[in-house]
Motif scaffolding. Structure first.
Motif, PDB file in Angstrom:
ATOM      1  N   THR A 131       0.834  -1.209   0.000  1.00  0.00           N
ATOM      2  CA  THR A 131       0.000   0.000   0.000  1.00  0.00           C
ATOM      3  C   THR A 131       0.867   1.258   0.000  1.00  0.00           C
ATOM      4  O   THR A 131       0.634   2.200  -0.764  1.00  0.00           O
ATOM      5  N   GLY A 132       1.870   1.269   0.876  1.00  0.00           N
ATOM      6  CA  GLY A 132       2.753   2.429   0.954  1.00  0.00           C
ATOM      7  C   GLY A 132       3.486   2.693  -0.344  1.00  0.00           C
ATOM      8  O   GLY A 132       3.613   3.843  -0.789  1.00  0.00           O
ATOM      9  N   MET A 133       3.984   1.640  -0.996  1.00  0.00           N
ATOM     10  CA  MET A 133       4.701   1.799  -2.259  1.00  0.00           C
ATOM     11  C   MET A 133       3.791   2.375  -3.340  1.00  0.00           C
ATOM     12  O   MET A 133       4.184   3.286  -4.081  1.00  0.00           O
ATOM     13  N   VAL A 134       2.569   1.852  -3.429  1.00  0.00           N
ATOM     14  CA  VAL A 134       1.641   2.334  -4.453  1.00  0.00           C
ATOM     15  C   VAL A 134       1.284   3.800  -4.218  1.00  0.00           C
ATOM     16  O   VAL A 134       1.313   4.624  -5.138  1.00  0.00           O
ATOM     17  N   VAL A 135       0.952   4.156  -2.965  1.00  0.00           N
ATOM     18  CA  VAL A 135       0.577   5.535  -2.667  1.00  0.00           C
ATOM     19  C   VAL A 135       1.766   6.467  -2.893  1.00  0.00           C
ATOM     20  O   VAL A 135       1.600   7.587  -3.405  1.00  0.00           O
ATOM     21  N   LEU A 136       2.968   6.017  -2.542  1.00  0.00           N
ATOM     22  CA  LEU A 136       4.161   6.842  -2.769  1.00  0.00           C
ATOM     23  C   LEU A 136       4.347   7.119  -4.251  1.00  0.00           C
ATOM     24  O   LEU A 136       4.590   8.262  -4.666  1.00  0.00           O
ATOM     25  N   LEU A 137       4.241   6.095  -5.072  1.00  0.00           N
ATOM     26  CA  LEU A 137       4.430   6.285  -6.512  1.00  0.00           C
ATOM     27  C   LEU A 137       3.328   7.167  -7.099  1.00  0.00           C
ATOM     28  O   LEU A 137       3.585   7.957  -8.021  1.00  0.00           O
ATOM     29  N   ILE A 138       2.113   7.053  -6.570  1.00  0.00           N
ATOM     30  CA  ILE A 138       1.041   7.960  -7.020  1.00  0.00           C
ATOM     31  C   ILE A 138       1.383   9.398  -6.629  1.00  0.00           C
ATOM     32  O   ILE A 138       1.175  10.336  -7.414  1.00  0.00           O
ATOM     33  N   SER A 139       1.924   9.590  -5.433  1.00  0.00           N
ATOM     34  CA  SER A 139       2.321  10.935  -4.986  1.00  0.00           C
ATOM     35  C   SER A 139       3.434  11.493  -5.864  1.00  0.00           C
ATOM     36  O   SER A 139       3.457  12.687  -6.183  1.00  0.00           O
ATOM     37  N   VAL A 140       4.375  10.626  -6.254  1.00  0.00           N
ATOM     38  CA  VAL A 140       5.448  11.051  -7.155  1.00  0.00           C
ATOM     39  C   VAL A 140       4.866  11.469  -8.504  1.00  0.00           C
ATOM     40  O   VAL A 140       5.260  12.493  -9.081  1.00  0.00           O
ATOM     41  N   TYR A 141       3.922  10.679  -9.003  1.00  0.00           N
ATOM     42  CA  TYR A 141       3.293  11.010 -10.278  1.00  0.00           C
ATOM     43  C   TYR A 141       2.590  12.358 -10.205  1.00  0.00           C
ATOM     44  O   TYR A 141       2.679  13.172 -11.133  1.00  0.00           O
ATOM     45  N   ARG A 142       1.903  12.635  -9.094  1.00  0.00           N
ATOM     46  CA  ARG A 142       1.199  13.912  -8.941  1.00  0.00           C
ATOM     47  C   ARG A 142       2.171  15.085  -8.994  1.00  0.00           C
ATOM     48  O   ARG A 142       1.943  16.068  -9.699  1.00  0.00           O
ATOM     49  N   SER A 143       3.232  14.979  -8.217  1.00  0.00           N
ATOM     50  CA  SER A 143       4.086  16.146  -7.992  1.00  0.00           C
ATOM     51  C   SER A 143       5.243  16.260  -8.968  1.00  0.00           C
ATOM     52  O   SER A 143       5.758  17.357  -9.189  1.00  0.00           O
ATOM     53  N   LEU A 144       5.669  15.136  -9.562  1.00  0.00           N
ATOM     54  CA  LEU A 144       6.856  15.168 -10.416  1.00  0.00           C
ATOM     55  C   LEU A 144       6.626  14.593 -11.803  1.00  0.00           C
ATOM     56  O   LEU A 144       7.510  14.650 -12.651  1.00  0.00           O
ATOM     57  N   GLY A 145       5.462  14.029 -12.041  1.00  0.00           N
ATOM     58  CA  GLY A 145       5.185  13.471 -13.348  1.00  0.00           C
ATOM     59  C   GLY A 145       5.549  12.002 -13.452  1.00  0.00           C
ATOM     60  O   GLY A 145       5.914  11.340 -12.473  1.00  0.00           O
ATOM     61  N   LEU A 146       5.496  11.486 -14.668  1.00  0.00           N
ATOM     62  CA  LEU A 146       5.620  10.055 -14.910  1.00  0.00           C
ATOM     63  C   LEU A 146       7.053   9.519 -14.928  1.00  0.00           C
ATOM     64  O   LEU A 146       7.262   8.354 -14.589  1.00  0.00           O
ATOM     65  N   PRO A 147       8.086  10.289 -15.323  1.00  0.00           N
ATOM     66  CA  PRO A 147       9.412   9.689 -15.513  1.00  0.00           C
ATOM     67  C   PRO A 147       9.961   8.943 -14.297  1.00  0.00           C
ATOM     68  O   PRO A 147      10.426   7.816 -14.430  1.00  0.00           O
TER      69      PRO A 147
END
Length: 877
Positions: free
Chosen positions: A142-158
């Motif tokens: 759960t933590g990994m998925v939410v973290l990666l979603i947060s990264v996508y929000r703030s920094l984009g897909l790369p």
């Protein structure tokens, strides 16, 4: 350009900063207040854990959790970053920006729960290390998925793609026979991998997030408070006052102000907007095209993160990765930063000459170019001189002050009051309208004295980082930033009411303004940290994969094969990798990824080719190119921000900005081969010579790239300028062509040769033997200090045991913990069929100093100046 268009451009640039750095969602009402409150609480929490309060409260109350929270701080840090990323950044462009939808609240709860789970159940987790329960794995996933979603929000897909690729490698990399042969990695189960990433400090909560928690946040908060209190505007106005009236003055002021604000700003984009909103219109007013005006600001702002004493966030990670004090990072970064900025000033000057531009009008006496150069250089060395002065004062006061902090506080408080009282005699430094009908450069004296107290927190920061006496140790970067931030808070709260008191104005109204500056600084500090917080967590996934699988060996071997073992080709590939990744990653994440993967490869390939590359030089190389990615087209966000203000073409702005930054891109290649530029093993006198020669060389290189020196250059003249610059940067290249650098010996004669050297001299050992992983014969170079009269002692002091056998010097496996275990013990198979041996010993010959080649270089330069002077149509300055 009309004022309306200019305001639209500034608004677009501010929106870009929000998209990239601080969050584009600003809901009204209760939800907006929750975001603000979360920002303030996060900033206060970071100040709390950096102070001594946790320990004091634990002692007073007997409640150990007050102190324990410091050890658990990185879990709380990431929880705050995930909360703010979820609330402040919409998931998709089509998602609402005026409210937080229900699914984001769900993600927020899941993310916070996954982080705080590690605190609430820390004792149970400690009792079963590696034996993760189903709940542990569910929480980790759960933590990994939410973290990666947060990264996508703030920094984009790369960064999400890169991190996910490494996760897939952890799960499926062991299925490849080639990977198994290189790394001995057979794959990881879901339980093992997720536990490695989330349940311990090898992955997400590793070194990078720890540095973000303890150091980076405080420096970002310090910069936000300084800017909000008016320090950023003071930097800009001082630069305009100092340089604005010169030829192309606003462009030169842009360089200087961006350098000063860049010292305390961790974002190239924010730096571009902060200074560019004022300087770009002024550059256009005096004749700079829109793209060149934007490019000057972009080149200035990206280089700001290279400038000591406060550098970009990645600089603090160097402290951990290279394992050196921050003061050494500052020392190594100092000379290239100074040279780079002076060269950019010169490029701006040459552009102004080519276009026949003038400066701004200015009342009073103008400062000549020589004085400007002296003041500019003194600006860089002021902190150093002030530091030495403070050391002397501190040493003189040691018998009275001892290690008492109260006397130091009294001195700082008195100095602050005096400076504020002086500032109160001058008008407040207001933000000017860059579109004013007749913009004028302000007077230097009232501008400088009107905000001189803003320099005190930076002085405190430098004092804590650099000053050391018999009774006073240097503070860590975290504590240095803490005390500087505390003093910055005091300034933000008090400088307005104090000036009102001295002027006999309304103190209460100014107190309210000061309080608002303080609160807004806390908010902006936290919002500026959202991207860095989640980026360092995601970068931990990559570092965790490397520690779990040995992925760097696979990537390193691929790069080695592509480069053919050629160090220069390898460096070009690493530079391109940094630039490409930097188009989609923030500087911090880019630095972590590339340095983790490629730094060991560069050191290894360099050693195989006979060049011992210091680790700090490799990390600085990656750091430089990670920063340069911010203006690299087609994605350089700083170029887009500048173009939004200038109304120019963003691609052309990026291309022109990168053209200006070629000089900065040259420096990393130079200090890999000439470590004098990083002041490695360089004394004070030699440092002055290195600075002067390197500066002249960089100015000549800049003149060659601009096609203009004393007059417009012909092609052969530009080529000659490049040749002269190369002679000054690499005089050893020519000396090596006419004189052998090393005397060499093998077998027992090598031991005798080592004994002829003076104690401390460098001895190069060329070691050959079978590679531990492949069994193929490989060579590497290690350096050991000599011991006069005894070569065997020089080896044994370094943990190296040699067994002479005929004409061979067989080498036994070094013990763990000895200086060369990492370079030899982990790389060679000491128990294979072929022996590991010292195949060659080299010591430096006594020959002419390489500096003799400076003379013909300077003679060529003078000759070219005389040739071009006859064609010059205007003064050079």
């Amino acid at each position: 350009m009309t004022r309306e268009h200019q305001n639209d451009g500034a608004a677009a640039a501010d929106a870009m900063v929000a998209e990239a750095d601080t969050g584009a969602r600003n809901p009204a009402g209760l939800q907006g207040r929750i975001i603000i409150a979360t920002c303030i609480i996060w900033s206060i929490f970071q100040l709390y854990i950096a102070s001594k309060l946790p320990g004091v409260l634990a002692q007073l109350t007997g409640f150990s959790d007050f102190a324990n929270i410091v050890a658990q701080a990185r879990f709380v840090h990431l929880a705050f970053a995930i909360v703010l990323a979820t609330m402040a950044f919409p998931l998709l462009k089509s998602c609402p920006r005026d409210r937080i939808p229900f699914y984001d609240w769900g993600l927020l709860v899941l993310g916070v729960g996954a982080c705080l789970y590690l605190i609430v159940f820390r004792y149970e987790i400690a009792d079963r290390p590696g034996l993760w329960s189903p709940t542990d794995i569910a929480v980790s996933a759960t933590g990994m998925v939410v973290l990666l979603i947060s990264v996508y929000r703030s920094l984009g897909l790369p960064l999400v793609i890169i991190a996910s690729t490494f996760v897939l490698f952890a799960f499926f990399g062991g299925n490849s026979e080639w990977v198994r042969e290189i790394t001995n990695y057979g794959g990881a189960s879901l339980t093992k991998a997720l536990g490695h990433y989330w349940m311990q400090t090898e992955g997400v909560f590793g070194v990078a997030l720890g540095v973000s928690t303890t150091m980076i946040f405080l420096f970002v908060l310090f910069g936000a408070l300084l800017d909000r209190a008016g320090g950023g505007n003071w930097f800009i106005k001082v630069a305009i006052a100092l340089l604005g009236a010169l030829r192309g003055g606003p462009a030169k002021a842009s360089v200087l102000s961006s350098m000063m604000t860049g010292m305390i700003s961790g974002s190239s984009i924010a730096n571009t907007v902060t200074t560019g909103t004022f300087t770009i219109p002024l550059m256009k007013r005096i004749g700079f095209p829109a793209e060149k005006a934007g490019a000057v600001e972009v080149a200035s702002s990206t280089n700001g993160q290279l400038t000591p004493p406060v550098m970009g966030a990645a600089a603090f990670l160097m402290v951990e990765y290279v394992n050196i004090p921050y003061i050494d990072v500052v020392k190594h970064a100092f000379l290239p930063a100074v040279i780079s900025y002076i060269a950019l000033l010169y490029i701006v000057h040459l552009e102004s000459l080519k276009m026949g531009l003038k400066g701004l009008e200015k009342q009073g006496r103008k400062i000549n170019v020589l004085m400007i150069l002296i003041l500019f250089l003194s600006g860089f060395i002021f902190l150093g001189l002030a530091t030495f002065l403070m050391i002397g004062v501190r040493a003189a006061l040691d018998p009275v002050m001892g290690d008492s902090i109260y006397a130091a506080l009294a001195i700082v408080a008195a100095l602050y009051l005096v400076l504020v009282a002086v500032a109160a005699r001058y008008p407040d430094i207001e933000v000017d309208d860059p579109n004013a009908p007749v913009p004028q450069a302000p007077r230097l004296t009232p501008t400088l004295l009107g905000g001189a107290y803003y320099a005190l927190p930076i002085l405190i920061l430098v004092w804590n980082l650099m000053v050391r006496t018999e009774s006073l140790e240097r503070l860590s970067p975290a504590l240095s930033a803490f005390w500087a931030t505390i003093f910055m808070i005091i300034i933000a709260l008090t400088h307005r009411p104090l000036k009102a008191f001295f002027r006999k104005h309304d103190v209460l109204a100014e107190t309210r303004k000061g309080w608002n500056d303080f609160v807004q600084g806390l908010i902006m500090g936290a919002r500026n940290m959202i991207g860095i917080g989640v980026a360092t967590g995601a970068a931990g996934i990559i570092v965790g994969t490397i520690s779990l699988t040995g992925a760097h060996q696979v990537i390193g071997q691929v790069i080695e094969i592509i480069s053919g073992g050629n160090l220069m080709v390898l460096l070009v590939l690493v530079a391109l990798l940094s630039l490409i990744l930097g188009m989609g990653l923030p500087t911090t994440a880019n630095y972590i990824v590339v340095s983790s993967l490629m730094a060991p490869v560069i050191v290894t390939v360099g050693a195989q080719s006979g060049l011992v590359v210091p680790l700090i030089a490799v990390h600085m190389f990656v750091f430089y190119f990670g920063i340069l990615a911010d203006d690299t087209p087609p994605v350089g966000l700083a170029a887009y921000a500048a173009a939004a203000i200038s109304r120019g073409d963003p691609i052309k702005t990026g291309v022109q900005g990168f053209g200006y930054d070629i000089r900065t891109a040259l420096l990393p290649f130079l200090f890999i081969f000439n470590t004098d530029l990083l002041l490695i093993d360089v004394g004070p006198l030699k440092a002055v010579v290195v600075f002067f020669v390197a500066l002249v060389a960089m100015l000549l290189f800049a003149a060659a790239t601009q096609g203009y020196f004393i007059a417009k250059s012909r092609k052969w003249e530009s080529a000659l300028l490049l040749f002269i610059a190369f002679m000054l940067f690499r005089p050893d290249f020519f000396l090596d062509s006419v004189s052998e650098k090393y005397a060499s010996a093998t077998g027992p004669a090598a031991i005798e040769l080592m004994g002829t050297q003076e104690t401390g001299n460098d001895i190069r050992l060329i070691v050959s033997g079978p590679d531990f992983d492949t069994g193929d014969l490989r060579t590497t170079t290690v350096v050991v200090p000599a011991v006069a009269g005894n070569g065997e002692t020089a080896l044994s002091d370094q943990g190296l045991t040699v067994l002479p056998e005929g004409e061979q010097l067989l080498l036994e496996e070094p013990f763990p913990g000895t200086p060369h275990f990492e370079a030899l013990g982990n790389e060679y198979d000491f128990y294979g069929d072929s022996p590991v041996e010292i195949s060659l010993v080299q010591v430096e010959n006594d020959r002419l100093p390489k500096e003799v080649f400076f003379l013909p270089a300077f003679l060529l330069m003078i000759g070219l100046m005389l040739i071009q002077r006859r064609r010059a149509t205007q003064p050079a300055f």
